[in-house]
Design a protein around this motif. Structure first.
Motif, PDB file in Angstrom:
ATOM      1  N   ALA A 259       0.823  -1.205   0.000  1.00 15.32           N
ATOM      2  CA  ALA A 259       0.000   0.000   0.000  1.00 15.32           C
ATOM      3  C   ALA A 259       0.859   1.256   0.000  1.00 15.32           C
ATOM      4  CB  ALA A 259      -0.930   0.005   1.211  1.00 15.32           C
ATOM      5  N   LYS A 260       2.111   1.133   0.483  1.00 16.26           N
ATOM      6  CA  LYS A 260       2.954   2.318   0.610  1.00 16.26           C
ATOM      7  C   LYS A 260       4.432   1.963   0.590  1.00 16.26           C
ATOM      8  CE  LYS A 260       1.531   2.152   5.430  1.00 16.26           C
ATOM      9  NZ  LYS A 260       1.084   2.907   6.586  1.00 16.26           N
ATOM     10  N   PRO A 261       4.938   1.429  -0.528  1.00 17.73           N
ATOM     11  CA  PRO A 261       6.378   1.162  -0.561  1.00 17.73           C
ATOM     12  C   PRO A 261       7.131   2.486  -0.385  1.00 17.73           C
ATOM     13  CG  PRO A 261       5.273   0.365  -2.566  1.00 17.73           C
ATOM     14  CD  PRO A 261       4.292   1.195  -1.820  1.00 17.73           C
ATOM     15  N   GLY A 262       7.991   2.551   0.598  1.00 20.46           N
ATOM     16  CA  GLY A 262       8.706   3.801   0.860  1.00 20.46           C
ATOM     17  C   GLY A 262       8.053   4.651   1.931  1.00 20.46           C
ATOM     18  N   GLY A 263       6.963   4.162   2.511  1.00 19.15           N
ATOM     19  CA  GLY A 263       6.290   4.931   3.554  1.00 19.15           C
ATOM     20  C   GLY A 263       6.362   4.219   4.888  1.00 19.15           C
ATOM     21  N   GLY A 264       6.150   4.957   5.961  1.00 17.83           N
ATOM     22  CA  GLY A 264       6.183   4.374   7.299  1.00 17.83           C
ATOM     23  C   GLY A 264       4.786   4.132   7.840  1.00 17.83           C
ATOM     24  N   GLY A 265       4.724   3.552   8.998  1.00 14.94           N
ATOM     25  CA  GLY A 265       3.439   3.281   9.645  1.00 14.94           C
ATOM     26  C   GLY A 265       2.738   4.574  10.002  1.00 14.94           C
ATOM     27  N   MET A 266       1.458   4.467  10.285  1.00 13.55           N
ATOM     28  CA  MET A 266       0.683   5.663  10.596  1.00 13.55           C
ATOM     29  C   MET A 266      -0.435   5.229  11.530  1.00 13.55           C
ATOM     30  SD  MET A 266      -1.204   7.959   7.724  1.00 13.55           S
ATOM     31  CE  MET A 266      -0.051   9.205   7.230  1.00 13.55           C
ATOM     32  N   LEU A 267      -0.586   5.939  12.617  1.00  8.96           N
ATOM     33  CA  LEU A 267      -1.713   5.649  13.505  1.00  8.96           C
ATOM     34  C   LEU A 267      -2.157   6.991  14.062  1.00  8.96           C
ATOM     35  CD1 LEU A 267      -3.157   2.997  14.408  1.00  8.96           C
ATOM     36  CD2 LEU A 267      -1.938   3.221  16.562  1.00  8.96           C
ATOM     37  N   LEU A 268      -3.421   7.283  13.884  1.00  7.55           N
ATOM     38  CA  LEU A 268      -3.899   8.601  14.295  1.00  7.55           C
ATOM     39  C   LEU A 268      -4.408   8.570  15.733  1.00  7.55           C
ATOM     40  CD1 LEU A 268      -5.519   9.885  10.992  1.00  7.55           C
ATOM     41  CD2 LEU A 268      -3.164   9.982  11.789  1.00  7.55           C
ATOM     42  N   GLY A 269      -4.469   9.772  16.293  1.00  2.00           N
ATOM     43  CA  GLY A 269      -4.731   9.935  17.718  1.00  2.00           C
ATOM     44  C   GLY A 269      -5.924   9.167  18.246  1.00  2.00           C
ATOM     45  N   GLN A 270      -6.974   9.065  17.424  1.00  2.00           N
ATOM     46  CA  GLN A 270      -8.197   8.409  17.902  1.00  2.00           C
ATOM     47  C   GLN A 270      -7.921   6.977  18.342  1.00  2.00           C
ATOM     48  OE1 GLN A 270      -7.637  10.018  15.036  1.00  2.00           O
ATOM     49  NE2 GLN A 270      -9.494  10.397  13.874  1.00  2.00           N
ATOM     50  N   LYS A 271      -6.863   6.384  17.798  1.00  5.65           N
ATOM     51  CA  LYS A 271      -6.612   4.981  18.094  1.00  5.65           C
ATOM     52  C   LYS A 271      -5.476   4.774  19.091  1.00  5.65           C
ATOM     53  CE  LYS A 271      -7.461   2.070  14.550  1.00  5.65           C
ATOM     54  NZ  LYS A 271      -7.463   1.526  13.170  1.00  5.65           N
ATOM     55  N   ILE A 272      -4.851   5.881  19.540  1.00  5.05           N
ATOM     56  CA  ILE A 272      -3.766   5.719  20.515  1.00  5.05           C
ATOM     57  C   ILE A 272      -4.395   5.696  21.911  1.00  5.05           C
ATOM     58  CG2 ILE A 272      -1.496   6.520  21.264  1.00  5.05           C
ATOM     59  CD1 ILE A 272      -1.122   6.238  18.413  1.00  5.05           C
ATOM     60  N   SER A 273      -4.985   4.564  22.226  1.00  8.28           N
ATOM     61  CA  SER A 273      -5.620   4.364  23.536  1.00  8.28           C
ATOM     62  C   SER A 273      -4.521   4.204  24.585  1.00  8.28           C
ATOM     63  CB  SER A 273      -6.473   3.101  23.483  1.00  8.28           C
ATOM     64  OG  SER A 273      -5.610   1.982  23.353  1.00  8.28           O
ATOM     65  N   PRO A 274      -4.893   4.218  25.885  1.00  2.21           N
ATOM     66  CA  PRO A 274      -3.842   4.033  26.909  1.00  2.21           C
ATOM     67  C   PRO A 274      -3.015   2.767  26.674  1.00  2.21           C
ATOM     68  CG  PRO A 274      -5.909   4.723  27.939  1.00  2.21           C
ATOM     69  CD  PRO A 274      -6.212   4.512  26.479  1.00  2.21           C
ATOM     70  N   ARG A 275      -3.670   1.666  26.301  1.00  2.00           N
ATOM     71  CA  ARG A 275      -2.905   0.424  26.119  1.00  2.00           C
ATOM     72  C   ARG A 275      -1.975   0.512  24.913  1.00  2.00           C
ATOM     73  NH1 ARG A 275      -4.973  -5.776  24.983  1.00  2.00           N
ATOM     74  NH2 ARG A 275      -2.884  -6.690  25.152  1.00  2.00           N
ATOM     75  N   VAL A 276      -2.490   1.063  23.812  1.00  2.00           N
ATOM     76  CA  VAL A 276      -1.656   1.201  22.613  1.00  2.00           C
ATOM     77  C   VAL A 276      -0.488   2.140  22.902  1.00  2.00           C
ATOM     78  CG1 VAL A 276      -1.633   2.034  20.232  1.00  2.00           C
ATOM     79  CG2 VAL A 276      -3.551   0.668  21.048  1.00  2.00           C
ATOM     80  N   ALA A 277      -0.773   3.242  23.603  1.00  2.27           N
ATOM     81  CA  ALA A 277       0.278   4.215  23.927  1.00  2.27           C
ATOM     82  C   ALA A 277       1.363   3.560  24.768  1.00  2.27           C
ATOM     83  CB  ALA A 277      -0.325   5.409  24.656  1.00  2.27           C
ATOM     84  N   ALA A 278       0.956   2.787  25.769  1.00  4.54           N
ATOM     85  CA  ALA A 278       1.952   2.162  26.650  1.00  4.54           C
ATOM     86  C   ALA A 278       2.802   1.160  25.870  1.00  4.54           C
ATOM     87  CB  ALA A 278       1.252   1.470  27.816  1.00  4.54           C
ATOM     88  N   MET A 279       2.174   0.393  24.986  1.00  4.08           N
ATOM     89  CA  MET A 279       2.949  -0.587  24.219  1.00  4.08           C
ATOM     90  C   MET A 279       3.956   0.075  23.290  1.00  4.08           C
ATOM     91  SD  MET A 279       0.352  -3.633  23.090  1.00  4.08           S
ATOM     92  CE  MET A 279       1.545  -4.495  22.042  1.00  4.08           C
TER      93      MET A 279
END
Ligand SMILES: Cc1cc2nc3c(=O)[nH]c(=O)nc-3n(C[C@H](O)[C@H](O)[C@H](O)COP(=O)(O)O)c2cc1C
Lengths: 442, 227
Positions: A170-190
């Motif tokens: 989907a994005k050769p040459g691109g990095g991961g992306m996760l927007l704020g709505q999904k950075i829950s406390p558990r995701v943030a800690a991990m």
């Protein structure tokens, strides 16, 4: 007094093919917001794909196998080159890397349950390994990504295989992306990130650049894991011949090649639709590289990007792949884009079947979300069962085609079993146009 | 006290022996001679032992270290102590690029200079560099503390998240979204603690603190130049 002259016939309003309604809506959206469109799913426009190929099937010169009596093997062993413990799968269909963060814990568990039922592997993603997915996946591949979110030697040792992600289709040459709505406390800690921010991920690995370094990096991971585990290298399809050759040179056990149709949880639309090449065009050059190095079937090739049914699987194998990976189709099997949720999709401004705002975290199916209320809607046991059913169908369909071509193992499918419906597909797949013996460019 | 001479023993054997150590092992102090710049020496350790390496090491020495103390009496190549989790890694000489990359814990002490991208994507590690660090150090640094007694090269702390960067000398330039901050008492005590664990005698008041301006935490079109 004369009657008014009748209005001359007019033409219907005509939309431009260049400025079609979707394009116009995108220009208006960009002008209003000042940010590029981000979405999930894979490329949506029509691309040369496996549908442009056909199998010839058996005839007088070749005989088929009996569907219910004669065995058609589907097992595949990955990582036979260096790993002491290669991965053994019962079906050549694997579950691609999708992160906890992009997906709910319930969705990850369901993927593990479904894959384990049919004896295939699942893969972590850009966010680390969760106990849920390790616990429910009998065979788990652990991704090493540029971000190294959650990277941990204990998890490395717990994995059954390790996948170094250089890129994805989907994005050769691109990095991961996760927007704020999904950075829950558990995701943030991990991920060691502040909660609720728009995460930026690197597109280059932090501690190696280029094939010479990659070789040393692979050696390090082998040393850490005592040469037990297969090491895969995943690339987005762009220069498949060279990338495959360099991955082999760097010491990979398995090359994972993801075409431009490949799904994503969140990427710029312009990236999804305009960077990389279709998987149809990428398999033959990758196989050619393996053959030129004398490594075909010694270093295994997994391909992905828009695999939907057993015909796609069979065509990928016939072109020389050892296995395939699925992302989008697996999510649909779990329950993504289900028509029962139509009212909720409409409330989000879309319709069932077109929902692709996987980055927003508001998935009514509870799959691409970190919202605990939405995520709780997905029953991992039932969703896992649906995935297992779907994987079983893919396997049966692949066998059906292989038997029709007279093959006792799905790996015996070969390019000679295929023809193309279009000149483009004939050129890309290196098989003759149907009814001719013409392979463009040969 | 096991002695391993890498001119005679294959690296694989050394790492295998180190991985086989149980937490309560008696073989707590290892000497490694003639490392000769080999890559991946003492990687993936997971026991509270000390490994002293008598010479220069190649890439990824002490990579993903947990619990162990690794002391390099020489210089180190790329990716020293990458993704370290805990324990202590010391290098007497200089370190090449990406020292301490993505480290999640523990203490990395480099006696000499560190090249570019020192502490890239660091996630909780503490790094002390006796000399200077090269360009793009602490790129995307997420958490932890980088202490530089000398100078920092271009674009220090580009795209930084919540790591603390203390520099005693000059900073050639700051990267996107990195700014100088006024240290609080908490910052000073964190710095003092890291210095003392590193065994470095330096006055915490001589360091300047750099951290995230947090302007890139949520995309906004007016910050587009920073992307
Ligand atoms: C929701 C989602 C999340 C993904 N996350 C990752 C990831 O973390 N790492 C990765 O290498 N690929 C990721 N991918 C890409 C998949 O691994 C895979 O390459 C792709 O989905 C295959 O194409 P398909 O979706 O058409 O089957 C993701 C895909 C989806 C749909």
């Amino acid at each position: 007094m004369d009657a008014p002259a009748p209005k001359p016939p007019g033409t219907l309003p005509r939309f431009s093919a260049t400025f079609d309604p979707h394009t116009i809506s995108e220009i208006r959206r960009a002008a209003a917001t000042g940010i590029y469109d981000i979405r999930g799913f894979g490329a949506k426009r029509k691309l040369p794909h496996f549908d442009d190929l056909l199998f010839l099937g058996a005839s007088i010169s070749r005989y088929p196998l009996e569907g219910y009596r004669e065995r058609c093997g589907t097992e595949v062993v990955l990582g036979t080159r260096f790993a002491k413990k290669p991965v053994e799968l019962k079906t050549p269909v694997t579950i691609a890397g999708m992160s906890f963060g992009a997906l709910s814990a319930q969705a990850k568990e369901a993927l593990g349950r479904g894959a384990s039922t049919v004896g295939t592997s699942t893969t972590t993603g850009d966010g680390g390994m969760t106990p849920e997915e390790r616990g429910h996946s009998s065979i788990l591949v652990y991704q090493v990504l540029p971000s190294r979110y959650g990277m941990n030697p204990d998890d490395l040792r717990k994995a059954d295989a390790i996948e170094i992600v250089v890129g994805q289709g989907a994005k050769p040459g691109g990095g991961g992306m996760l927007l704020g709505q999904k950075i829950s406390p558990r995701v943030a800690a991990m991920r060691n990130l502040p909660e609720g921010i728009d995460q930026r991920s690197a597109c280059r690995h932090p501690d190696w650049t280029g094939p010479d370094d990659l070789e040393i990096k692979i050696e390090e991971i082998r040393e850490i894991t005592d040469w037990q585990k297969p090491i895969y290298v995943k690339v987005g399809a762009s220069r498949p011949y060279y990338d495959t050759a360099l991955a082999v040179k760097s010491g990979a056990d398995v090359v994972v090649l993801d075409g431009m149709q490949g799904g994503t949880a969140a990427t710029q639309e312009v990236f999804i639709e305009h960077v990389g090449i279709p998987i149809l065009a990428a398999i033959r050059p990758a196989v050619q590289a393996l053959q030129d190095l004398g490594m075909h079937r010694k270093v295994q090739l997994i391909v992905s990007g828009g695999i939907r049914n057993g015909a796609d699987v069979a065509k990928a194998l016939a072109l020389g792949a050892d296995a395939v990976a699925i992302g989008t189709a697996a999510l649909i099997a779990l329950g993504d884009n289900a028509p029962e949720l139509e009212a909720e999709y409409e409330a989000l401004g879309t319709v069932a079947g077109a929902y692709d705002d996987w980055h927003e975290g508001r998935d009514p199916a509870g799959i691409t979300t970190q919202d605990p209320v939405l995520a709780a809607r997905l029953d991992p046991i039932k969703a896992g069962r649906r995935l297992a059913n779907y994987l079983a169908v893919l396997t049966l369909e692949t066998q059906t085609i292989a038997r029709a071509c007279g093959k006792s193992h799905v790996h015996n499918l070969e390019p000679e079993d295929l023809v193309a419906l279009t000149v483009e597909a004939a050129a890309m797949a290196g098989v003759p146009l149907a009814g001719t013996n013409w392979v463009p460019g040969r | 006290m096991p002695d391993v001479d890498l001119s005679e023993t294959p690296l694989r054997e050394l790492n295998r022996a180190l991985h086989a150590l149980e937490p309560g092992t008696n073989e707590t102090h290892w000497h490694v001679a003639n490392p000769a710049g080999r890559h991946s020496i003492a990687v993936g350790l997971d026991a509270p032992v000390t490994v002293e390496i008598g010479g220069n090491v190649g890439y990824y020495c002490a990579g993903m270290n947990k619990h162990a103390t690794v002391h390099v009496r020489g210089n180190a190549g790329v990716g020293l102590a990458e993704n370290m989790m805990s324990g202590v890694v010391r290098v007497d000489g200089d370190a090449s690029q990406a020292a301490g990359a993505t480290g999640r814990g523990g203490l990395l002490v480099i006696g000499g200079n560190a090249s570019g991208r020192c502490g890239i994507s660091m996630k909780g590690i503490d790094i002390v560099v006796g000399g200077s660090v090269g360009p793009m150090s602490a790129f995307m640094a997420q958490a932890g503390t980088l202490v530089v007694l000398g100078d920092a090269g271009e674009a220090l702390g580009d795209s930084i998240y919540e790591a603390r960067l203390f520099v005693r000398g000059t900073v050639k330039s700051l990267g996107a979204d990195c700014e100088e901050k006024t240290p609080t008492d908490e910052d000073r005590s964190i710095l003092a603690d890291v210095l003392s664990r590193a065994g470095v005698a330096a006055d915490p008041s001589e360091f300047r603190l750099y951290g995230s301006a947090r302007r890139l935490y949520h995309f906004h079109v007016d910050n587009v130049d920073a992307y």
